[in-house]
Design an enzyme around this catalytic site. Structure first.
Site, PDB file in Angstrom:
ATOM      1  NE  ARG A  30      -3.911  -2.016   2.225  1.00 45.74           N
ATOM      2  CZ  ARG A  30      -4.860  -2.312   1.349  1.00 45.74           C
ATOM      3  NH1 ARG A  30      -5.117  -1.486   0.359  1.00 45.74           N
ATOM      4  NH2 ARG A  30      -5.561  -3.428   1.448  1.00 45.74           N
ATOM      5  CG  ASP A  31       1.309   5.691  -2.072  1.00 44.46           C
ATOM      6  OD1 ASP A  31       1.815   5.761  -3.204  1.00 44.46           O
ATOM      7  OD2 ASP A  31       1.481   6.559  -1.189  1.00 44.46           O
ATOM      8  CB  ILE A  32       3.622   5.711   2.798  1.00 46.67           C
ATOM      9  CG1 ILE A  32       3.831   5.788   4.299  1.00 46.67           C
ATOM     10  CG2 ILE A  32       4.094   6.979   2.113  1.00 46.67           C
ATOM     11  CD1 ILE A  32       5.306   5.851   4.712  1.00 46.67           C
ATOM     12  CG  ASN A  88       3.130   9.543 -11.998  1.00 41.63           C
ATOM     13  OD1 ASN A  88       2.256   9.785 -12.818  1.00 41.63           O
ATOM     14  ND2 ASN A  88       2.877   9.478 -10.705  1.00 41.63           N
ATOM     15  CD  GLU A  96       6.047  12.556  -4.974  1.00 46.74           C
ATOM     16  OE1 GLU A  96       6.015  11.657  -4.112  1.00 46.74           O
ATOM     17  OE2 GLU A  96       5.205  13.465  -5.057  1.00 46.74           O
ATOM     18  CG  HIS A 101       6.273   3.700  -8.343  1.00 45.72           C
ATOM     19  ND1 HIS A 101       7.499   4.304  -8.512  1.00 45.72           N
ATOM     20  CD2 HIS A 101       5.387   4.698  -8.160  1.00 45.72           C
ATOM     21  CE1 HIS A 101       7.361   5.611  -8.419  1.00 45.72           C
ATOM     22  NE2 HIS A 101       6.072   5.874  -8.219  1.00 45.72           N
ATOM     23  CG  MET A 102       0.771   0.295 -12.539  1.00 49.83           C
ATOM     24  SD  MET A 102       0.605  -0.885 -13.877  1.00 49.83           S
ATOM     25  CE  MET A 102       0.571  -2.379 -12.964  1.00 49.83           C
ATOM     26  CG  HIS A 103       0.707   5.333  -8.491  1.00 51.17           C
ATOM     27  ND1 HIS A 103       0.869   5.851  -7.232  1.00 51.17           N
ATOM     28  CD2 HIS A 103       1.766   5.788  -9.212  1.00 51.17           C
ATOM     29  CE1 HIS A 103       1.976   6.593  -7.183  1.00 51.17           C
ATOM     30  NE2 HIS A 103       2.532   6.571  -8.380  1.00 51.17           N
TER      31      HIS A 103
HETATM   32  P1  5GP Z   1       5.447   8.803  -7.811  1.00 47.98           P
HETATM   33  O1  5GP Z   1       5.075  10.225  -7.547  1.00 47.98           O
HETATM   34  O2  5GP Z   1       6.943   8.600  -7.872  1.00 47.98           O
HETATM   35  O3  5GP Z   1       4.732   8.207  -8.990  1.00 47.98           O
HETATM   36  O4  5GP Z   1       4.905   7.990  -6.573  1.00 47.98           O
HETATM   37  C1  5GP Z   1       5.674   7.652  -5.462  1.00 47.98           C
HETATM   38  C2  5GP Z   1       4.721   7.118  -4.424  1.00 47.98           C
HETATM   39  O5  5GP Z   1       5.455   6.407  -3.445  1.00 47.98           O
HETATM   40  C3  5GP Z   1       3.951   8.214  -3.709  1.00 47.98           C
HETATM   41  O6  5GP Z   1       2.558   8.010  -3.908  1.00 47.98           O
HETATM   42  C4  5GP Z   1       4.370   8.061  -2.256  1.00 47.98           C
HETATM   43  O7  5GP Z   1       3.320   8.304  -1.348  1.00 47.98           O
HETATM   44  C5  5GP Z   1       4.856   6.628  -2.199  1.00 47.98           C
HETATM   45  N1  5GP Z   1       5.884   6.374  -1.208  1.00 47.98           N
HETATM   46  C6  5GP Z   1       7.030   7.106  -1.021  1.00 47.98           C
HETATM   47  N2  5GP Z   1       7.760   6.586  -0.026  1.00 47.98           N
HETATM   48  C7  5GP Z   1       7.084   5.482   0.429  1.00 47.98           C
HETATM   49  C8  5GP Z   1       7.357   4.517   1.453  1.00 47.98           C
HETATM   50  O8  5GP Z   1       8.366   4.558   2.156  1.00 47.98           O
HETATM   51  N3  5GP Z   1       6.424   3.539   1.627  1.00 47.98           N
HETATM   52  C9  5GP Z   1       5.309   3.451   0.864  1.00 47.98           C
HETATM   53  N4  5GP Z   1       4.474   2.449   1.116  1.00 47.98           N
HETATM   54  N5  5GP Z   1       5.019   4.340  -0.116  1.00 47.98           N
HETATM   55  C10 5GP Z   1       5.898   5.352  -0.335  1.00 47.98           C
END
Ligand code: 5GP
Length: 116
Positions: A30-32, A88, A96, A101-103
């Protein structure tokens, strides 16, 4: 050699994070900071920084990400109403964490595809 991110530590469980799925190719958790009722990240175990860096060698893992998304959507009970898969890439894509990673987002209406 790309620099590891926190996701490599989650894959190896050096940072304990409950995993929803893991096999030899991909890991899901799960996303944090969830942006929807259901917000899961599905990542390749291999460190690939961005979609710009994929090669044909990665096709099995990239395909597995989709089949795992489908499986998890069913398990989470969001398959019938629907969901969104997002990857992204780089600055304009809002990336970020530089480990592909795929959401998997769902559990509620997600609104328009883009809000620019
Ligand atoms: P991006 O913006 O790179 O597509 O998404 C990165 C995602 O990783 C964000 O939605 C952020 O909340 C999630 N994320 C960042 N650090 C962690 C972490 O330590 N644990 C989890 N579970 N999610 C993370």
């Amino acid at each position: 050699m790309a620099e590891e991110t926190i996701f490599s530590k989650i894959i190896r469980q050096e940072i304990p994070t409950p995993l929803l799925y893991q096999d030899d190719l991909v890991t899901a958790f799960r996303d944090i900071a969830p942006r929807a009722d259901t917000h899961i990240l599905i990542i390749p175990n291999k460190l690939i920084p961005t979609i710009n860096d994929v090669s044909e060698d990665d096709e099995l893992a990239l395909g597995r990400m989709i089949t795992v998304a489908s499986k998890l959507a069913k398990e989470q009970g969001i398959d019938e109403n629907g969901y969104r898969l997002i990857i992204n890439c780089n600055k304009h894509g809002g990336q970020e964490v530089y480990h592909i990673h795929m959401h998997l987002l769902g559990g509620q209406p997600l609104g328009p595809m883009l809000a620019i």
